[in-house]
Design an enzyme around this catalytic site. Structure first.
Site, PDB file in Angstrom:
ATOM      1  N   TYR A   1       0.640  -1.464  -0.552  1.00  0.00           N
ATOM      2  CA  TYR A   1       0.343   0.278   0.086  1.00  0.00           C
ATOM      3  C   TYR A   1       1.177   0.767  -0.152  1.00  0.00           C
ATOM      4  O   TYR A   1       0.371   1.902  -0.448  1.00  0.00           O
ATOM      5  CB  TYR A   1      -1.108  -0.135   1.343  1.00  0.00           C
ATOM      6  CG  TYR A   1      -2.365  -0.962   1.318  1.00  0.00           C
ATOM      7  CD1 TYR A   1      -3.405  -0.680  -0.291  1.00  0.00           C
ATOM      8  CD2 TYR A   1      -2.176  -2.259   1.416  1.00  0.00           C
ATOM      9  CE1 TYR A   1      -4.736  -1.089  -0.156  1.00  0.00           C
ATOM     10  CE2 TYR A   1      -3.153  -2.868   0.640  1.00  0.00           C
ATOM     11  CZ  TYR A   1      -4.716  -2.290   0.115  1.00  0.00           C
ATOM     12  OH  TYR A   1      -4.957  -2.941  -0.398  1.00  0.00           O
TER      13      TYR A   1
ATOM     14  N   GLN B   1      -8.351 -14.585 -12.196  1.00  0.00           N
ATOM     15  CA  GLN B   1      -9.520 -15.276 -11.477  1.00  0.00           C
ATOM     16  C   GLN B   1     -10.334 -16.613 -12.017  1.00  0.00           C
ATOM     17  O   GLN B   1     -11.256 -16.036 -13.595  1.00  0.00           O
ATOM     18  CB  GLN B   1     -10.626 -14.643 -10.335  1.00  0.00           C
ATOM     19  CG  GLN B   1      -9.887 -13.811  -9.366  1.00  0.00           C
ATOM     20  CD  GLN B   1      -8.904 -12.958 -10.410  1.00  0.00           C
ATOM     21  OE1 GLN B   1      -8.344 -11.925 -10.967  1.00  0.00           O
ATOM     22  NE2 GLN B   1      -7.605 -12.704  -9.315  1.00  0.00           N
ATOM     23  N   TYR B   2     -10.455 -17.504 -11.544  1.00  0.00           N
ATOM     24  CA  TYR B   2     -12.021 -18.402 -12.573  1.00  0.00           C
ATOM     25  C   TYR B   2     -12.511 -18.901 -11.429  1.00  0.00           C
ATOM     26  O   TYR B   2     -12.749 -18.933 -10.549  1.00  0.00           O
ATOM     27  CB  TYR B   2     -11.139 -19.360 -13.014  1.00  0.00           C
ATOM     28  CG  TYR B   2     -10.416 -19.798 -14.109  1.00  0.00           C
ATOM     29  CD1 TYR B   2     -10.829 -18.500 -15.532  1.00  0.00           C
ATOM     30  CD2 TYR B   2      -9.189 -19.287 -14.372  1.00  0.00           C
ATOM     31  CE1 TYR B   2      -9.828 -18.242 -16.435  1.00  0.00           C
ATOM     32  CE2 TYR B   2      -7.802 -19.030 -15.205  1.00  0.00           C
ATOM     33  CZ  TYR B   2      -8.188 -18.694 -16.302  1.00  0.00           C
ATOM     34  OH  TYR B   2      -7.369 -18.835 -17.308  1.00  0.00           O
TER      35      TYR B   2
ATOM     36  N   LEU C   1     -21.340 -18.147 -17.306  1.00  0.00           N
ATOM     37  CA  LEU C   1     -22.429 -19.718 -17.116  1.00  0.00           C
ATOM     38  C   LEU C   1     -22.113 -20.165 -15.695  1.00  0.00           C
ATOM     39  O   LEU C   1     -22.485 -20.797 -14.956  1.00  0.00           O
ATOM     40  CB  LEU C   1     -23.318 -20.681 -18.687  1.00  0.00           C
ATOM     41  CG  LEU C   1     -21.812 -21.645 -18.793  1.00  0.00           C
ATOM     42  CD1 LEU C   1     -23.257 -22.305 -19.134  1.00  0.00           C
ATOM     43  CD2 LEU C   1     -20.772 -21.614 -19.144  1.00  0.00           C
TER      44      LEU C   1
ATOM     45  N   GLY D   1     -21.816 -16.725 -22.496  1.00  0.00           N
ATOM     46  CA  GLY D   1     -21.375 -17.045 -22.548  1.00  0.00           C
ATOM     47  C   GLY D   1     -20.233 -17.767 -21.989  1.00  0.00           C
ATOM     48  O   GLY D   1     -21.344 -17.964 -20.710  1.00  0.00           O
TER      49      GLY D   1
ATOM     50  N   TYR E   1     -14.660 -17.537  -6.700  1.00  0.00           N
ATOM     51  CA  TYR E   1     -13.699 -17.556  -7.073  1.00  0.00           C
ATOM     52  C   TYR E   1     -12.280 -18.375  -6.858  1.00  0.00           C
ATOM     53  O   TYR E   1     -12.222 -18.311  -5.581  1.00  0.00           O
ATOM     54  CB  TYR E   1     -13.545 -16.741  -8.306  1.00  0.00           C
ATOM     55  CG  TYR E   1     -12.897 -15.390  -7.350  1.00  0.00           C
ATOM     56  CD1 TYR E   1     -12.017 -14.916  -7.213  1.00  0.00           C
ATOM     57  CD2 TYR E   1     -14.209 -14.108  -7.468  1.00  0.00           C
ATOM     58  CE1 TYR E   1     -11.478 -14.048  -7.225  1.00  0.00           C
ATOM     59  CE2 TYR E   1     -14.270 -13.783  -6.927  1.00  0.00           C
ATOM     60  CZ  TYR E   1     -12.639 -13.305  -6.678  1.00  0.00           C
ATOM     61  OH  TYR E   1     -12.306 -11.646  -6.129  1.00  0.00           O
TER      62      TYR E   1
ATOM     63  N   GLU F   1      -8.727  -6.175   4.195  1.00  0.00           N
ATOM     64  CA  GLU F   1      -8.318  -8.431   4.240  1.00  0.00           C
ATOM     65  C   GLU F   1      -7.188  -8.264   4.694  1.00  0.00           C
ATOM     66  O   GLU F   1      -7.243 -10.164   4.855  1.00  0.00           O
ATOM     67  CB  GLU F   1      -7.391  -7.464   2.632  1.00  0.00           C
ATOM     68  CG  GLU F   1      -7.699  -6.773   1.554  1.00  0.00           C
ATOM     69  CD  GLU F   1      -6.779  -5.902   0.908  1.00  0.00           C
ATOM     70  OE1 GLU F   1      -5.497  -5.913   1.588  1.00  0.00           O
ATOM     71  OE2 GLU F   1      -6.883  -5.460   0.290  1.00  0.00           O
TER      72      GLU F   1
END
Length: 406
Positions: A95, A207-208, A279, A276, A190, A137
């Site tokens: 930071y 990220q997935y 989903l 796309g 995710y 965080e």
């Protein structure tokens, strides 16, 4: 706590930020990566090239300035970004580096207009905002590490199965290399995937969304291969996953994160709308609802170019046959002749508000939507025209947050 004088100075810069915000954030990232190239191991390079990260940061800085006298108004945005930071492994020591380069960027872009008084005020404001991020965080890191099966930072997982779901989407079933328990998650969350790609100078992190219900001995991600076109670069990690990673290979994952989650205690109907690869979190939500034998009515709406790129269709269709409370509707932009012959879709073209009104049985429901930004804008405006309460419309951007209001 900021003084009234500092608050007044920050608010006086709002019109300037509205005009010069993206110029400041472009300069900021250039300074940041020049002075600290190691941070290129964290940031998404494609989002940088497309300007999405710069725009998202400009919007965040502008919102902070507008709400500087009541920062609680931006707390939802802080929490959303904090989840992403925790999944990326951002730590408090980053930071001060960000603050230093942000102030330098403000000074560079605004020149003599960035007086010492303005820079000092923004320095104080940044300190307060950074403290809020660090606090949120810290709680997320602690929660992630202390939950059953949880961990800090990254953990090794084996690709247990690799399943092609469509011409462009492949699912990866990921089991922990150490064989121990894994953290549960909320449907819609995710994971971050971290990889070192041969020949690439920097680590890549993406990220997935998790695409199955929690409670399994694995995590599943369903990844669209982003080949790129025109000025949009190919997705290096998605292409590498598709082309090079095989069953038995190792990937490194963060613990699940994200605040776009299914409200499981709400007994009202659920409407899931995706475009796309958007989903993937919807499948997690759908599987969770069905597996829990939830009595809620579910409307599942998915838009795809055509059947060749429509992932998990057979799975959703099988759920529809077995679950009387589920209704399914597909919209194909450019259906193939096979799609037309088999009548596997309900609408040709694009999703629009007129059609949505015909397939959504009630507006007294929880709505979740995800997909490309133009698609999400259409859905957002459609739901608003149907008088869906803002508190009932939940959505998530893939990548940096944008605006749905234009």
């Amino acid at each position: 706590m900021l003084s009234e004088k500092t608050i007044a100075i920050i608010k006086s810069t709002v019109p300037v930020l509205e005009i010069h915000g993206e110029a400041i954030t472009r300069r900021f990232y250039k300074l940041l990566f020049t002075n600290h190239p190691e941070l290129l191991n964290v940031f998404n390079h494609a989002n940088q090239l497309q300007g999405r990260q710069q725009a998202a940061l400009a919007n965040a800085v502008y919102a902070a300035a507008v709400h500087i006298d009541h920062l609680e108004a931006i707390l939802p945005a802080v929490k959303q970004i904090a989840h992403k930071h925790r999944s990326l492994g951002i730590k408090p020591e980053s930071y001060p580096i960000v603050g230093e380069n942000l102030l330098a960027a403000i000074q560079d872009v605004l020149g003599d207009s960035a007086t010492e008084e303005i820079l000092q005020a923004w320095g104080e404001a940044y300190g307060v905002i950074a403290a809020a991020f660090i606090g949120v965080e810290s709680d997320l890191y602690q929660e992630s590490a202390q939950q059953t099966g949880g961990w800090s930072d990254y953990r090794a997982f084996l690709i247990d199965r690799k399943v092609q779901e469509s011409d462009v989407i492949t699912s990866f079933y990921l089991a922990p290399q150490d064989g121990k328990a894994i953290a549960s998650f909320e449907p819609g969350q995710y994971v971050s995937v971290r990889m070192n790609i041969p020949g690439e100078p920097y680590t890549h992190i993406r990220q997935y969304s998790l695409s199955d219900a929690p409670g399994k001995p694995y995590y599943r991600i369903s990844v669209k291969r982003e080949d790129g076109q025109g000025t949009v670069p190919a997705g290096k990690l998605s292409v590498y996953l598709h082309e090079k990673m095989q069953e038995g290979d190792i990937v490194w994952l963060s613990a699940p994160a994200g605040d776009f989650t299914l409200k499981q205690n709400d007994e009202r109907p659920v409407v899931l709308i995706s475009g796309g690869v958007g989903l993937t979190p919807m499948i997690s939500m759908l599987n969770t609802l069905v597996e829990s034998e939830c009595p809620r009515h579910i409307t599942f709406i998915h838009a795809a170019q055509n059947g060749t790129v429509h992932a998990m269709k057979e799975h959703v269709d099988s759920l529809c046959k077995a679950y009387p409370m589920l209704s399914v509707h597909y919209c194909y932009e450019k259906p193939t002749s096979e799609d037309i012959e088999s009548s596997t879709f309900a609408k040709e073209g694009y999703i629009d508000s007129a059609w949505l009104k015909t397939v959504i049985p009630t507006t007294d429901a929880n709505f979740y939507f995800c997909g490309p930004q133009p698609f999400m804008k259409t859905v957002h405006h459609a739901l608003r025209s149907m008088n869906v309460a803002a508190s009932d419309a939940h959505y998530e951007f893939f990548g940096p947050a944008g605006s749905l209001e234009d």
